[in-house]
Design a protein around this motif. Structure first.
Motif, short mmCIF file in Angstrom:
data_model
loop_
_atom_site.label_atom_id
_atom_site.label_comp_id
_atom_site.label_asym_id
_atom_site.label_seq_id
_atom_site.Cartn_x
_atom_site.Cartn_y
_atom_site.Cartn_z
N GLN A 20 0.82 -1.20 0.00
CA GLN A 20 0.00 0.00 0.00
C GLN A 20 0.86 1.26 0.00
OE1 GLN A 20 -3.22 -0.44 -0.37
NE2 GLN A 20 -3.64 1.75 -0.52
N SER A 21 1.96 1.23 0.79
CA SER A 21 2.82 2.41 0.87
C SER A 21 3.49 2.70 -0.46
CB SER A 21 3.88 2.22 1.97
OG SER A 21 4.70 1.12 1.68
N VAL A 22 3.87 1.64 -1.19
CA VAL A 22 4.49 1.84 -2.51
C VAL A 22 3.49 2.44 -3.48
CG1 VAL A 22 5.53 0.67 -4.49
CG2 VAL A 22 6.20 0.01 -2.17
N LYS A 23 2.24 1.98 -3.41
CA LYS A 23 1.20 2.54 -4.29
C LYS A 23 1.00 4.03 -4.01
CE LYS A 23 -1.30 -1.86 -4.54
NZ LYS A 23 -2.51 -2.60 -4.12
N VAL A 24 1.01 4.38 -2.74
CA VAL A 24 0.85 5.79 -2.38
C VAL A 24 2.03 6.60 -2.91
CG1 VAL A 24 0.78 7.43 -0.46
CG2 VAL A 24 -0.57 5.32 -0.35
N GLN A 25 3.24 6.06 -2.77
CA GLN A 25 4.43 6.78 -3.24
C GLN A 25 4.41 6.95 -4.75
OE1 GLN A 25 8.03 4.97 -1.53
NE2 GLN A 25 6.76 4.35 0.18
N LEU A 26 3.95 5.92 -5.48
CA LEU A 26 3.86 6.03 -6.93
C LEU A 26 2.84 7.10 -7.33
CD1 LEU A 26 3.99 2.27 -8.00
CD2 LEU A 26 5.78 3.99 -8.27
N LEU A 27 1.73 7.17 -6.58
CA LEU A 27 0.74 8.20 -6.85
C LEU A 27 1.33 9.59 -6.61
CD1 LEU A 27 -2.13 9.13 -7.51
CD2 LEU A 27 -2.71 8.80 -5.08
N ILE A 28 2.06 9.73 -5.50
CA ILE A 28 2.70 11.02 -5.20
C ILE A 28 3.70 11.38 -6.30
CG2 ILE A 28 4.24 12.23 -3.60
CD1 ILE A 28 3.00 10.57 -1.34
N TYR A 29 4.47 10.39 -6.73
CA TYR A 29 5.48 10.64 -7.76
C TYR A 29 4.81 11.08 -9.07
CZ TYR A 29 9.87 9.99 -10.27
OH TYR A 29 11.00 10.21 -11.00
N PHE A 30 3.71 10.42 -9.41
CA PHE A 30 2.99 10.79 -10.63
C PHE A 30 2.46 12.22 -10.53
CE2 PHE A 30 -1.19 11.30 -12.65
CZ PHE A 30 -0.85 11.11 -13.98
N MET A 31 1.87 12.56 -9.40
CA MET A 31 1.27 13.88 -9.24
C MET A 31 2.33 14.99 -9.24
SD MET A 31 -1.87 13.36 -9.39
CE MET A 31 -2.36 15.06 -9.07
N LEU A 32 3.47 14.73 -8.60
CA LEU A 32 4.51 15.78 -8.58
C LEU A 32 5.09 15.99 -9.97
CD1 LEU A 32 7.85 14.93 -8.58
CD2 LEU A 32 7.10 13.71 -6.55
N LYS A 33 5.25 14.90 -10.73
CA LYS A 33 5.73 15.03 -12.11
C LYS A 33 4.70 15.76 -12.97
CE LYS A 33 9.86 13.37 -12.51
NZ LYS A 33 10.94 14.26 -12.97
N TYR A 34 3.44 15.46 -12.71
CA TYR A 34 2.35 16.11 -13.44
C TYR A 34 2.38 17.61 -13.19
CZ TYR A 34 -2.46 16.98 -15.02
OH TYR A 34 -3.57 17.45 -15.67
N ALA A 35 2.52 17.97 -11.92
CA ALA A 35 2.54 19.40 -11.56
C ALA A 35 3.77 20.09 -12.14
CB ALA A 35 2.54 19.54 -10.03
N MET A 36 4.92 19.44 -12.10
CA MET A 36 6.14 20.05 -12.58
C MET A 36 6.11 20.24 -14.10
SD MET A 36 10.11 18.86 -12.00
CE MET A 36 9.95 18.82 -10.23
N GLU A 37 5.59 19.24 -14.82
CA GLU A 37 5.53 19.35 -16.27
C GLU A 37 4.58 20.46 -16.72
OE1 GLU A 37 7.45 17.99 -18.57
OE2 GLU A 37 8.56 17.08 -16.95
N ILE A 38 3.44 20.59 -16.01
CA ILE A 38 2.51 21.68 -16.33
C ILE A 38 3.18 23.03 -16.10
CG2 ILE A 38 0.40 22.84 -15.57
CD1 ILE A 38 -0.87 20.15 -15.14
N LEU A 39 3.88 23.14 -14.98
CA LEU A 39 4.55 24.39 -14.65
C LEU A 39 5.55 24.78 -15.73
CD1 LEU A 39 5.53 26.66 -12.71
CD2 LEU A 39 7.06 24.95 -11.68
N LEU A 40 6.37 23.82 -16.16
CA LEU A 40 7.43 24.13 -17.12
C LEU A 40 6.89 24.30 -18.54
CD1 LEU A 40 10.16 21.64 -15.82
CD2 LEU A 40 10.04 24.11 -15.44
N SER A 41 6.02 23.40 -18.97
CA SER A 41 5.56 23.43 -20.35
C SER A 41 4.68 24.64 -20.67
CB SER A 41 4.82 22.14 -20.70
OG SER A 41 3.67 22.00 -19.90
N GLU A 42 3.94 25.12 -19.68
CA GLU A 42 3.04 26.26 -19.92
C GLU A 42 3.65 27.60 -19.49
OE1 GLU A 42 0.22 26.03 -21.58
OE2 GLU A 42 0.58 23.88 -21.81
N SER A 43 4.90 27.59 -19.06
CA SER A 43 5.51 28.82 -18.57
C SER A 43 5.59 29.89 -19.67
CB SER A 43 6.91 28.53 -18.02
OG SER A 43 7.73 27.95 -19.02
N SER A 44 5.96 29.47 -20.89
CA SER A 44 6.09 30.47 -21.97
C SER A 44 4.73 31.06 -22.35
CB SER A 44 6.75 29.83 -23.18
OG SER A 44 6.02 28.69 -23.63
#
Length: 627
Positions: A508-532
């Motif tokens: 269960q803890s690994v599943k939670v960590q994978l979800l967190i990892y996905f969400m942080l990557k999602y947030a970071m990519e949106i931040l960078l790709s839409e910055s311009s």
């Protein structure tokens, strides 16, 4: 994955087995204590007292054996000293060489003792961490503080390594003297230590360094890179084999590949919106253009990981060719007036991602004593590429034609990266050395990637007990084998045949960590790709201004990791830092919305910086968070 208890037992010297920390017994006791507290049969105070007593016995056993072995080694050095005195009166070259080899044999036995200490230190850290996790109590802080500060502390006997240091000094002095018998009478105290070269002494010093030096920053970076070294120390034979197969230039080529790939990822971010508009698409399509590379990387990581089981050279060659083609297509899309070619070019770039090979090479082929530095260099190369990419895009401001090819700020990043990958391809072809593989090796890919780190957390040194008391405790518990709930089941060792079977194996803890990892990557990519797009719409920023902004974000990676690795991780628990980082990501995202008029540069930059930094910390924590 092989259970830690089993790996611990495999690394033990059979003749010393009863002097090691009884990890299985201690883990079984932790489970029993947990069940007793949950059932109300024991109070927490009694459990803490009983567990402390057991640890004291374990520590005493190891320390007494350690002192006994140090005494035996010291006695051997004393006898060799008598032989040396005789040789000073009647020099004999043959006997000098024989004496030097005798000192080296003593050094090898000392190195064996250091591995014994290190394995016990790791076992102790693991069991303390397990106890803290099960009971939700910072028992480790209490135990280490009370035991290390006591005047009769056995823990300090191991922590300070005074006896071992003296033995290392004696060996170094005598070997240095025997190594230079051609008239030099300088001792180790009269010349820099770096001038004394002997493989045995070098190995001993490296082992002592792992026990005494805190490497939190390197530890944090290593996990951030998803390069995890073995917790259990490699044997001397494994160290020697790693040294023989190590090729520095091949490591440099892997780091350069990492750097160029990150440059390739971020060099188009400041201009992707203008490029999309020039091809007749909306500016927001730049998010698809930028993100397509990451989507393709999901697939490339699978086949590159499998390919690296057989070769490192061929995947790097293939990666360079695919990236060369991808960047060429990206640059040609402008003159072909095709958004499809643009996207295909970026997909090719993602399919050429060899980051899995780069990590695997460091895990498998870099010697243990430099592996953490190499993993830190991997993160540094990534961070540098993240900063250089946008900055380079800001410099490539031009507009001209060569025959029918348009060279402008949109296409030039593609042409520059295609040229750099061509140069890299030639460099790999000429300089890369395929490491020698052990065909009898039965490690799975997961085991090869999980090389454990020998990082010490300051007071994370070995501890230990008395065999009679331990035997009594063992008898009380009967079979000391691990409980099935905590060791990997037989089913978990079977090959995974489907995505669902792999998913069922995740805790269960690994599943939670994978979800967190996905969400942080999602947030970071949106931040960078839409910055311009955002900065052009609200603030009328130029491509150069966006490039500087993104480069500054990339430059925060190493300083943030340094602060977290050296300071914050020592002050707070991982879970506390994890929760705080998640909260900061949320605050950064909420603060970035246009809910207050006017929408200012300060608001955007502050929210972006907060989100990016918190995501970077989260990424490192998710990688190092252990079940």
């Amino acid at each position: 994955m092989v259970a830690f208890g089993k790996k611990l037992k495999e690394r033990q010297y059979p003749e010393w087995q009863r002097y090691y920390i009884n990890y299985k017994l201690m883990k079984k006791k932790v489970k029993q204590f947990t069940q007793q507290i949950q059932a109300g049969a024991e109070n927490r105070r009694h459990v803490l007292k009983e567990f402390s007593r057991m640890l004291d016995y374990q520590i005493e056993k190891i320390v007494l054996f350690l002192l006994e072995q140090q005494g035996l080694i010291a006695s051997r050095i004393e006898k060799l000293g008598e032989w040396r005195e005789k040789l000073l009166q009647e020099p004999d070259i043959a006997q000098v060489c024989e004496l030097r080899e005798a000192y080296r044999e003593v050094g090898k036995d000392l190195l064996k003792l250091l591995y014994f200490v290190e394995i016990n230190a790791i076992g102790l850290r693991k069991i303390l961490k397990k106890f803290d996790k099960r009971f939700g109590y910072r028992f480790t802080d209490y135990y280490v503080t009370t035991r290390s500060d006591h005047p009769y502390s056995q823990l300090q006997q191991v922590f300070k390594h005074v006896g071992i240091g003296a033995v290392v000094g004696a060996l170094s002095r005598n070997l240095a003297d025997l190594q230079d018998r051609q008239g030099s009478y300088l001792s180790i105290y009269d010349q820099p230590a770096a001038t004394i070269k002997d493989p045995v002494i070098d190995s001993i010093k490296a082992a002592v360094d792992r026990l005494t030096h805190s490497t939190n920053f390197l530890h944090f970076l290593g996990h951030h890179a998803l390069i995890v070294q073995e917790e259990l120390p490699a044997t001397p034979s494994e160290d020697q084999a790693a040294e023989e197969s190590y090729h520095f230039m091949s490591l440099v080529l892997n780091l350069v590949n990492t750097f160029l790939y990150m440059v390739n990822t971020y060099i188009i971010v400041p201009t992707a919106d203008n490029y999309s508009i020039s091809l007749g698409a909306a500016a927001t399509v730049c998010g698809i253009v930028i993100g397509s590379m990451a989507v393709a990387q999901v697939f490339s990581s699978v086949y590159f990981s499998a390919w690296s089981n057989k070769s490192y050279f061929r995947p790097l060659i293939f990666s360079s060719i695919v990236l060369l083609i991808g960047n060429t297509l990206y640059a040609l899309a402008y003159d072909l007036d095709s958004l499809t070619v643009l996207l295909i070019g970026r997909l090719f770039c993602g399919l050429g991602s060899a980051r899995a090979v780069n990590r695997r090479y460091i895990s498998d082929c870099v010697p243990a004593k430099t592996r953490m530095q190499a993993s830190a260099a991997f993160v540094s190369a990534s961070a540098l590429g993240m900063a250089v990419g946008p900055a380079l895009a800001g410099v490539l401001q031009t507009n001209f034609k060569i025959y029918k090819l348009t060279i402008n700020e949109d296409t030039l990043p593609g042409w520059v990266m295609a040229f750099l990958w061509f140069v890299y391809l030639i460099w790999v072809w000429v300089s890369f050395k395929e490491p020698i593989r052990d065909t009898d090796q039965e490690h799975t890919e997961q085991e090869d990637l999980l090389r454990m780190t020998r990082l010490e957390d300051g007071l994370s040194q070995p501890l230990l007990l008395s065999s009679s008391i331990e035997q009594k405790l063992q008898d009380e518990d009967g079979d000391q084998d691990v409980d099935g709930s905590e060791e990997a089941s037989e089913e978990s060792h079977k090959p995974v045949t489907s995505i669902m079977s792999a998913y069922r194996l995740l805790t269960q803890s690994v599943k939670v960590q994978l979800l967190i990892y996905f969400m942080l990557k999602y947030a970071m990519e949106i931040l960078l790709s839409e910055s311009s797009v955002i900065t052009a719409y609200y603030f009328r920023w130029s491509t150069g201004a966006v490039s500087i902004f993104l480069a500054c974000l990339g430059c925060t990676v190493l300083p943030v990791n340094a602060v977290v690795g050296n300071y914050i991780s020592n002050m707070f628990e991982d879970r506390q830092i994890l929760l705080a980082s998640e909260f900061l990501v949320l605050v950064g995202i909420v603060f970035s919305f246009h809910v207050i008029n006017p929408y200012t540069v300060v608001q955007y930059v502050s929210s972006a910086l907060l989100t990016f930094v918190a995501c970077e910390v989260l990424e490192g924590l998710c990688a190092m968070f252990e079940d």
